[in-house]
Design a protein around this motif. Structure first.
Motif, PDB file in Angstrom:
ATOM      1  N   ARG A 299      40.865  45.409  35.017  1.00  0.00           N
ATOM      2  CA  ARG A 299      39.596  45.952  34.526  1.00  0.00           C
ATOM      3  C   ARG A 299      39.114  45.252  33.260  1.00  0.00           C
ATOM      4  NH1 ARG A 299      35.741  49.350  36.667  1.00  0.00           N
ATOM      5  NH2 ARG A 299      37.331  50.814  37.387  1.00  0.00           N
ATOM      6  N   THR A 300      40.038  44.838  32.396  1.00  0.00           N
ATOM      7  CA  THR A 300      39.641  44.345  31.073  1.00  0.00           C
ATOM      8  C   THR A 300      39.748  42.834  30.915  1.00  0.00           C
ATOM      9  OG1 THR A 300      41.888  44.688  30.214  1.00  0.00           O
ATOM     10  CG2 THR A 300      40.323  46.515  30.004  1.00  0.00           C
ATOM     11  N   ALA A 301      40.328  42.131  31.888  1.00  0.00           N
ATOM     12  CA  ALA A 301      40.474  40.680  31.772  1.00  0.00           C
ATOM     13  C   ALA A 301      39.098  40.013  31.731  1.00  0.00           C
ATOM     14  CB  ALA A 301      41.282  40.149  32.949  1.00  0.00           C
ATOM     15  N   PRO A 302      38.980  38.879  31.035  1.00  0.00           N
ATOM     16  CA  PRO A 302      37.699  38.160  31.010  1.00  0.00           C
ATOM     17  C   PRO A 302      37.229  37.840  32.426  1.00  0.00           C
ATOM     18  CG  PRO A 302      39.219  37.240  29.399  1.00  0.00           C
ATOM     19  CD  PRO A 302      40.013  38.209  30.227  1.00  0.00           C
ATOM     20  N   PRO A 433      45.655  38.892  45.548  1.00  0.00           N
ATOM     21  CA  PRO A 433      45.275  39.439  44.243  1.00  0.00           C
ATOM     22  C   PRO A 433      45.159  40.964  44.227  1.00  0.00           C
ATOM     23  CG  PRO A 433      43.826  37.635  44.885  1.00  0.00           C
ATOM     24  CD  PRO A 433      44.631  37.992  46.096  1.00  0.00           C
ATOM     25  N   ALA A 434      45.498  41.532  43.070  1.00  0.00           N
ATOM     26  CA  ALA A 434      45.162  42.939  42.832  1.00  0.00           C
ATOM     27  C   ALA A 434      43.648  43.057  42.712  1.00  0.00           C
ATOM     28  CB  ALA A 434      45.839  43.434  41.565  1.00  0.00           C
ATOM     29  N   MET A 435      43.108  44.223  43.092  1.00  0.00           N
ATOM     30  CA  MET A 435      41.660  44.402  43.072  1.00  0.00           C
ATOM     31  C   MET A 435      41.305  45.824  42.669  1.00  0.00           C
ATOM     32  SD  MET A 435      40.576  42.370  46.595  1.00  0.00           S
ATOM     33  CE  MET A 435      38.813  42.589  46.309  1.00  0.00           C
ATOM     34  N   LEU A 436      40.149  45.953  42.077  1.00  0.00           N
ATOM     35  CA  LEU A 436      39.559  47.256  41.771  1.00  0.00           C
ATOM     36  C   LEU A 436      38.137  47.270  42.309  1.00  0.00           C
ATOM     37  CD1 LEU A 436      40.487  47.861  38.014  1.00  0.00           C
ATOM     38  CD2 LEU A 436      41.460  49.030  39.991  1.00  0.00           C
ATOM     39  N   THR A 484      44.286  23.161  39.928  1.00  0.00           N
ATOM     40  CA  THR A 484      42.832  23.165  40.014  1.00  0.00           C
ATOM     41  C   THR A 484      42.293  24.474  39.451  1.00  0.00           C
ATOM     42  OG1 THR A 484      42.959  21.848  42.035  1.00  0.00           O
ATOM     43  CG2 THR A 484      40.860  22.952  41.578  1.00  0.00           C
ATOM     44  N   PRO A 485      41.307  24.429  38.540  1.00  0.00           N
ATOM     45  CA  PRO A 485      40.769  25.685  37.994  1.00  0.00           C
ATOM     46  C   PRO A 485      40.235  26.569  39.113  1.00  0.00           C
ATOM     47  CG  PRO A 485      39.990  23.796  36.722  1.00  0.00           C
ATOM     48  CD  PRO A 485      40.677  23.246  37.942  1.00  0.00           C
ATOM     49  N   PRO A 486      40.572  27.851  39.095  1.00  0.00           N
ATOM     50  CA  PRO A 486      40.114  28.748  40.164  1.00  0.00           C
ATOM     51  C   PRO A 486      38.609  28.956  40.099  1.00  0.00           C
ATOM     52  CG  PRO A 486      41.186  29.999  38.429  1.00  0.00           C
ATOM     53  CD  PRO A 486      41.398  28.558  38.096  1.00  0.00           C
ATOM     54  N   LYS A 487      38.025  29.138  41.254  1.00  0.00           N
ATOM     55  CA  LYS A 487      36.593  29.430  41.321  1.00  0.00           C
ATOM     56  C   LYS A 487      36.333  30.320  42.515  1.00  0.00           C
ATOM     57  CE  LYS A 487      35.634  25.062  43.733  1.00  0.00           C
ATOM     58  NZ  LYS A 487      34.864  23.797  43.693  1.00  0.00           N
ATOM     59  N   GLN A 518      41.737  34.230  35.471  1.00  0.00           N
ATOM     60  CA  GLN A 518      43.145  34.218  35.096  1.00  0.00           C
ATOM     61  C   GLN A 518      43.875  35.391  35.749  1.00  0.00           C
ATOM     62  OE1 GLN A 518      43.125  34.224  30.820  1.00  0.00           O
ATOM     63  NE2 GLN A 518      42.646  32.038  30.682  1.00  0.00           N
ATOM     64  N   ALA A 519      45.115  35.106  36.157  1.00  0.00           N
ATOM     65  CA  ALA A 519      45.958  36.139  36.755  1.00  0.00           C
ATOM     66  C   ALA A 519      47.342  36.055  36.133  1.00  0.00           C
ATOM     67  CB  ALA A 519      46.052  35.950  38.264  1.00  0.00           C
TER      68      ALA A 519
END
Length: 635
Positions: A299-302, A433-436, A484-487, A518-519
């Motif tokens: 919830r709070t990650a950039p 991935p975790a998801m909300l 590779t940067p995620p997108k 980021q994860a």
């Protein structure tokens, strides 16, 4: 159902193929596949017909696909497609799947694109090959094209005949495909749309050699890798002296934080790995959030915020008579694939060239990444797909292929087999991935949806190899590669936001995708990407709204749907289930849900009956009825 019951009953799924002979070909009745001048399917990237179909002088037919068999059945279905257009018995066709030296580059086998892209290419290529051979036969037999008939690879006319193998000479099939094909009429199909026994199943249910994990090559040796305990762990010290003297050990390989051992036999490699692991010291820098803080992190990650739907006006006067506001939130944890067989690969380095046998979902992207890791040209790396035991998503297949390549470099000439241990698989594979998600809607006085607002938070759903930095081992080398940067994956297919836009008819709707670059651990594709979460959220919320509107859940969905095919699968599923006749009673319940895959492919509606066991709280699914409209079904 247990394993024994499944194997015992699976014979009911196998229907004998009855060959039907003598279908006349009629160009006048055949349809056209493509519109305009664009080549259909993957013919766009590989237009040469003999890149898809090869016919030898003895009549043997080989079909090539750049897609990989992952258990979804494409080996069988693609053979059926080719057999149909060539008017040939399926057992006369050999299929070659993803191989960087033999098949077209069709990227990844992902997103349910195998039939859509490769199947379309093979269907059109086979149809055009058939028409070329019919034209040559008409000249050779001096018979008008319309008077020729086809029978299992033999062309007949005026009492004479000629086989496909006799007609294919020189470069007759080394021509570019045309944008239009004369396809066989569906009414005359003898194998497409029929139940044909899967070619990949027998070995899998009889203990045969079915998977890469079963492969054994002459002179093969075995490797095991010692992993850092966390992504940021720093190697402090290592003592290899004791391990090198163990029975069967051929070599200890170290390059930066990449540490591995190769032995003559597999258990010797496992024993050496365990000893070596005890003689490695790490400076730990674990950064995982506490389990009870995972969703706070999400919830709070950039985040990078994308408005993927902004329709109408979502501002409403909630004080108006009869207006209701409903809110709900949903969440899912990080999830591992937990593949049945831990990831495996075999690599061999001979005369400056690597051959890698892998259950990757993309042999060409893997070749690109491995060649970059090894500082080689792509032509020096040959990747061959072999089925793996457990997949449907980005597990450790590509990573273990990189492991095997690095160990093959250290032992030229020997095939090196690396199979991850169970702890490697669960500790190092990319996770789903975790998801909300958060949903808010207002209902008007009639109970209809007046406004809809939906938000979803998610990491990337794709870190498949684009470069060396996407291979786990390459990030551990003394000169490490950067991932590779995620997108985000763009709409309409989407990643974390796949199916986040409701397929229902909503006049005023706003949907936001909060993409988290980021994860706290490795993440990538798990089956259906974000749709897994978004369909659950949207359909659960539709139930909440139906309850608030005091409406039947099926009827409520249908009154917010205009798509005819969607309405039909809902109707069929509900009718076949007996939705309106369902008798309510304590401890028993029913459920209903609808989705269209990616909002652009197959339609599905499903109804189920469940029971709650009062003494244990266990939920039992008693009965399920599903209606699916997937377009044309090949098998």
């Amino acid at each position: 159902m247990n394993r024994r019951e499944f194997i015992t009953s699976s014979g009911a799924l196998i229907v004998a193929f009855a060959w039907r002979r003598g279908y006349a070909q009629s160009a006048a009745n055949a349809g056209e596949q493509a519109s305009g001048s664009q080549l259909p399917g993957s013919l766009k990237t590989q237009p040469l017909l003999d890149g898809w179909i090869r016919i030898d002088a003895d009549g043997r037919v080989t079909v090539f696909t750049g897609k990989a068999e992952l258990g979804q059945g494409i080996k069988t279905a693609l053979i059926q497609v080719a057999a149909e257009e060539l008017v040939l018995a399926p057992d006369r066709i050999a299929l070659v799947t993803a191989d960087t030296e033999r098949t077209a580059n069709e990227g990844y086998t992902a997103g349910s694109h195998s039939m859509q892209d490769s199947g379309t290419a093979i269907r059109n290529a086979a149809a055009q090959v058939r028409e070329i051979l019919l034209g040559i036969a008409a000249q050779r037999l001096s018979v008008p094209r319309a008077q020729l008939t086809l029978d299992n690879g033999v062309i007949h006319g005026s009492g004479r005949n000629v086989s496909y193998g006799e007609l294919v000479t020189g470069d007759v099939l080394h021509v570019n495909a045309a944008p239009h094909s004369i396809l066989r009429e569906p009414a005359s199909h003898f194998v497409v749309g029929k139940s044909v026994q899967r070619v990949d199943i027998p070995a899998k249910v009889t203990g045969g050699a079915a998977y890469l994990q079963d492969m054994r090559l002459d002179g093969m040796v075995h490797g095991r890798v010692i992993r850092p305990p966390s992504a940021q762990a720093v190697l402090k010290s290592i003592d290899t002296s004791g391990v090198e003297r163990l029975p069967g050990v051929l070599k200890v390989v170290r390059d930066g934080r990449f540490i591995a051992v190769v032995a003559q036999r597999e258990f010797q490699a496992i024993a050496a790995m365990r000893v070596l692991a005890q003689n490695v010291q790490w400076d730990e820098h674990a950064t995982l959030p506490a389990p009870d803080q995972i969703y706070d992190f999400v919830r709070t990650a950039p985040s990078q915020d994308y408005v993927i739907l902004d329709r109408g006006n979502t501002t409403v006067d909630t004080s108006a008579p009869g207006v209701k506001t409903v809110t709900a939130s949903y969440r899912r944890p990080y999830q591992m694939h937990g593949s049945i067989g831990p990831s495996c690969a075999i690599a061999q380095f001979v005369d400056g060239k690597y051959t890698i046998w892998s259950h990757t979902q993309g042999v060409y992207p893997l070749r690109k990444a491995v060649s970059e890791m090894l500082s080689l040209s792509e032509e020096q790396v040959h990747c061959v797909h072999v089925e793996g035991s457990g997949c449907y998503g980005h597990n450790g297949a590509d990573d273990v292929a990189a492991d095997a390549a690095l160990l093959a470099r250290a032992l030229p000439g020997r095939p090196v087999r690396v199979q991850w241990m169970r702890e490697d698989e669960h500790g190092s594979e990319p996770y789903g991935p975790a998801m909300l998600s958060s949903a808010k809607a207002t209902l008007d006085a009639a109970g209809d949806i007046a406004t809809w607002r939906y938000e979803v938070w998610s990491n990337s759903h794709s870190s498949r190899p684009g470069g060396a930095g996407d291979l786990l081992a390459a990030t551990h080398l003394a000169q490490p590669f950067t991932p590779t940067p995620p997108k985000p994956i763009p709409q309409p297919e989407g990643g974390g936001d796949r199916n986040a836009i409701p397929f229902y008819t909503l006049t005023n709707a706003h949907v936001i995708h909060h993409f988290l670059p980021q994860a706290p651990l490795r993440v990538s594709a798990l089956r259906s990407l974000g749709a897994y979460m978004n369909v659950f959220s949207v359909e659960s919320f539709m139930d909440e709204l139906a309850r608030a509107a005091n409406a039947d859940p099926v009827a409520y969905r249908m009154r917010h749907m205009q798509d005819a095919r969607a309405l039909e699968v809902m109707r069929v599923a509900a009718d076949q289930f007996g939705w309106t006749a369902f008798k309510r009673r304590p401890a028993y319940g029913r459920g209903f849900a609808f989705a269209r895959y990616k909002n652009l492919a197959a339609y599905l509606a499903i109804a189920c009956e469940v029971e709650v066991l009062r003494d244990t709280g266990e939920l039992r699914v008693l009965r399920v009825v599903a209606a699916v409209d997937s377009g044309e079904a090949v098998n």
